[in-house]
Design an enzyme around this catalytic site. Structure first.
Site, PDB file in Angstrom:
ATOM      1  N   LYS A  80      38.698   6.400  20.725  1.00  0.00           N
ATOM      2  CA  LYS A  80      38.273   7.388  21.719  1.00  0.00           C
ATOM      3  C   LYS A  80      38.228   8.774  21.068  1.00  0.00           C
ATOM      4  CE  LYS A  80      39.749   8.928  26.376  1.00  0.00           C
ATOM      5  NZ  LYS A  80      40.772   8.736  27.427  1.00  0.00           N
ATOM      6  N   SER A 155      38.893   7.511  31.983  1.00  0.00           N
ATOM      7  CA  SER A 155      38.064   8.286  31.084  1.00  0.00           C
ATOM      8  C   SER A 155      37.735   7.566  29.778  1.00  0.00           C
ATOM      9  CB  SER A 155      38.745   9.621  30.760  1.00  0.00           C
ATOM     10  OG  SER A 155      39.946   9.389  30.043  1.00  0.00           O
ATOM     11  N   SER A 179      43.469   6.053  32.625  1.00  0.00           N
ATOM     12  CA  SER A 179      42.255   6.059  31.818  1.00  0.00           C
ATOM     13  C   SER A 179      42.086   4.925  30.814  1.00  0.00           C
ATOM     14  CB  SER A 179      42.132   7.376  31.067  1.00  0.00           C
ATOM     15  OG  SER A 179      41.579   8.329  31.920  1.00  0.00           O
TER      16      SER A 179
END
Ligand code: GLN
Length: 489
Positions: A80, A155, A179
Site C-alpha cells: 500500500k 482504504s 481499512s
C-alpha cells in the site's frame, strides 16, 4: 499461472526448484499488464527493480539458501502506498507529497526483505487512508474485481483488488478503523489487522497514531500467519511496539477448534445489516458450531458510540499528524507572499476534500473550549468500549461478527455522503479503539450480482493465534476462498 498461487504453494515450488522466482514475478507483471487497466490497483511499478530482486532470490536459492532461513525467499509482495520503501515513490494516495521518493525502508519492509521477499509496486488507497472505498485517492479509482462498477472497499482497496485479481501473491495494508478487513471482505480475500503494538509502525505514514496498524491481505489464512510471523516484534524505532513474545503462528494453525468459545455480540446482528450478509454470517456460525466451537452470546453495550468516538479521535490525531505537510519539508509547494500564505496555498492545493474535512473536524475537537466536550469525552468512551471487549473476552476466546454491513457498493453511491460512508465501519472500528486483533475471511456471496461477504473474528490484544486458528479451520472446511471473479476466467 504462478501469480495465482498462495505464498505457501509458491514457497514449496521454489524450494523444490520446480520454478524460479523470476518466473513468479514475471507471472505477476504479465497479469498486471492484462488486468490492471480495468482494476487500477497499482499507482506505480518498478519492474526492473522487481526482476533484479527476483534474480537475487534465485541466486540465493541456487547457492543453497533455504526457506527455513528466509521464509519468503523469492515471494512477490506488493505494498500500500502509505508504507515507505527505499527508493520508491511514497504518496499516500495524495497530491501533497508531489514527487517524494522514500529515502528509507519501513521496519516491515526491512523485515520482508530480510526474509527474502520481492517487494514491488505501490498500491492505490484512499488519501492518507481516510475512506472506505478507495474513491478518495487523488490519482485513480480502483475497481472491485467481482464487479468493476463497484468499489473494492477501502482504504486498502488497491491491496485487496490486487490480491484478488492475482496481480501479486499478497499485499501489505494499514488498518486504522477497518481499512484492511473491510476491503478484504468486499473484494473477497483474507485481511489481518494485528493487535496494536504487535507490528512496528516505523515507516508507516501516520493517519491516527493510536489506531494505525500494518497488516496483510492474502489469499489464504495460512499466508497471513506466515506474514505475521515475519512482520511481528518489538522495534526500537517504534516505542508503541510491544516486547511480547511472538508465538509460532503457523504451528498454531494445527489441530481442531473443538471447545473454542466464540462470542456473538447481540448488538451487532441488528438493523442496517443487509439480509444476504446476515444469512452468510448465520451460515458461518453454524459451520463453526459444526467444527466444535461453542457459541456464546456476549454484550458490547457501548457499540452505538463507536463510530462517533472513532471519528473524534481519528480526526484529532490526523489533524496533528498532517500538520507536517506544510510545503516546507516534503513534496508539493505552492509559493505565497509569506509563510502563512505558502502553507495555506500548498495545503489547499495538495489535500483532497475528505482530508480537509477531517483536518477541520480534528482541529475543532481539539480546540480550547471544545477539547473537554469532545476529545476528552471520546477518550473516556474509548475506555468503556475497550472494557466491554475485555469483559466479553473473560467468557470467550474470540468474537464473531460480519466484517461489513453490506457487500461492495457502487462507485459514487456513497461518495457524496460522508456519514453513510462512515457507517460502513461499524463492525471494524471498535477493534482499533480497543487495540484488538481482527481478521476477515470469505464466508459467502451476495447474489445478483455475485459479491463476496466477509466474516470477522476479533481477538484480545496479542490473541492473533486463536483468531488465525479459528479462521483457518473455518476456511479449510469451506470453499468460498477458492472462487475466482469472472474477470479472471
Ligand atoms: N474507513 C475508516 C476511515 O475512513 C477507516 C480507515 C482506515 O482504517 N484507514 O477512517
Amino acid at each position: 499461472m504462478l501469480n495465482q498461487l498462495t505464498i505457501s504453494e509458491l514457497v514449496s515450488k521454489l524450494a523444490a526448484r520446480e520454478i524460479s522466482s523470476r518466473a513468479a514475478i514475471q507471472g505477476c507483471l504479465d497479469q498486471i499488464e492484462k488486468v490492471d487497466p480495468q482494476i487500477r490497483a497499482f499507482l506505480s511499478l518498478d519492474a526492473k527493480d522487481a526482476l533484479a530482486q527476483a534474480d537475487a532470490a534465485d541466486k540465493a536459492l541456487a547457492s543453497g539458501m533455504t526457506h527455513a532461513q528466509r521464509p519468503l525467499l523469492g515471494v512477490p509482495l506488493a505494498t500500500k502506498d502509505v508504507i515507505a520503501v527505499n527508493g520508491q515513490p511514497l504518496n499516500c494516495g495524495s497530491k501533497i507529497l508531489g514527487k517524494f521518493v522514500s529515502p528509507y525502508d519501513a521496519t516491515v519492509i526491512q523485515k520482508l526483505k530480510a526474509a527474502g521477499a520481492i517487494v514491488f509496486g505501490r498500491l492505490n488507497m484512499d488519501e492518507f487512508a481516510m475512506g472506505s472505498s478507495t474513491e478518495n485517492s487523488a490519482f485513480q479509482i480502483t475497481r472491485n474485481p467481482w464487479d468493476t462498477s463497484r468499489t473494492p472497499g477501502g482504504s486498502s482497496g488497491g491491496s485487496a483488488a490486487a490480491v484478488v485479481s492475482d496481480q501479486c501473491l499478497a499485499a501489505l495494508g494499514s488498518d486504522t478503523g477497518g481499512s484492511i478487513r473491510q476491503p478484504a471482505a468486499l473484494s473477497g480475500c483474507v485481511g489481518l489487522k494485528p493487535s496494536y503494538g504487535r507490528v512496528s509502525r516505523y515507516g508507516l505514514v501516520a493517519f491516527a497514531s493510536s489506531l494505525d496498524q500494518i497488516g496483510c491481505l492474502t489469499k489464504q489464512v495460512r499466508d497471513a500467519a506466515t506474514l505475521l510471523q515475519v512482520l511481528s516484534g518489538v522495534d526500537a524505532c517504534d516505542s508503541t511496539s510491544v516486547p511480547q513474545p511472538v508465538p509460532n503462528y503457523n504451528a498454531g494453525l494445527m489441530g481442531d477448534i473443538a471447545g473454542v468459545k466464540l462470542g456473538l455480540a447481540k448488538e451487532y446482528m441488528v438493523g442496517g445489516l443487509d439480509p444476504e450478509v446476515k444469512q452468510a454470517i448465520d451460515g458461518a456460525v453454524k459451520q463453526l458450531e459444526k467444527l466444535g466451537a461453542e457459541i456464546v452470546e456476549v454484550s458490547l453495550p457501548h457499540t452505538e458510540y463507536a463510530i462517533a468516538t472513532y471519528y473524534i479521535i481519528a480526526t484529532a490525531e490526523a489533524s496533528a499528524n498532517l500538520a507536517r505537510f506544510d510545503g516546507i519539508r516534503y513534496g508539493l509547494r505552492v509559493d505565497g507572499a509569506d509563510p502563512i500564505e505558502l502553507y495555506s496555498r500548498t495545503r489547499g492545493a495538495g489535500f483532497g476534500a475528505e482530508v480537509k474535512r477531517r483536518i477541520l473536524l480534528g482541529t475543532y475537537v481539539l480546540s480550547s473550549g471544545y477539547y473537554d466536550a469532545y476529545y476528552l469525552r471520546a477518550q473516556k468512551v474509548r475506555t468503556l468500549i475497550r472494557q466491554d471487549f475485555l469483559k466479553a473476552f473473560e467468557k470467550v476466546d474470540a468474537i464473531v461478527t460480519p466484517t461489513s454491513p453490506t457487500a461492495a457498493f457502487k462507485i459514487g453511491e456513497k461518495a457524496d455522503d460522508p456519514l453513510q460512508m462512515y457507517l460502513m465501519d461499524i463492525f471494524t472500528i471498535s477493534a482499533n479503539l480497543a487495540g484488538l486483533c481482527g481478521i476477515s475471511v470469505p464466508c459467502g456471496f451476495a447474489r445478483t450480482p455475485k459479491l463476496p461477504i466477509g466474516l470477522q473474528l476479533l481477538g484480545k490484544p496479542f490473541g492473533e493465534e486463536i483468531i488465525l486458528k479459528v479462521a483457518h479451520a473455518y476456511e479449510q472446511s469451506t470453499s468460498w476462498h477458492r472462487e475466482k471473479p469472472p474477470l479472471l476466467r
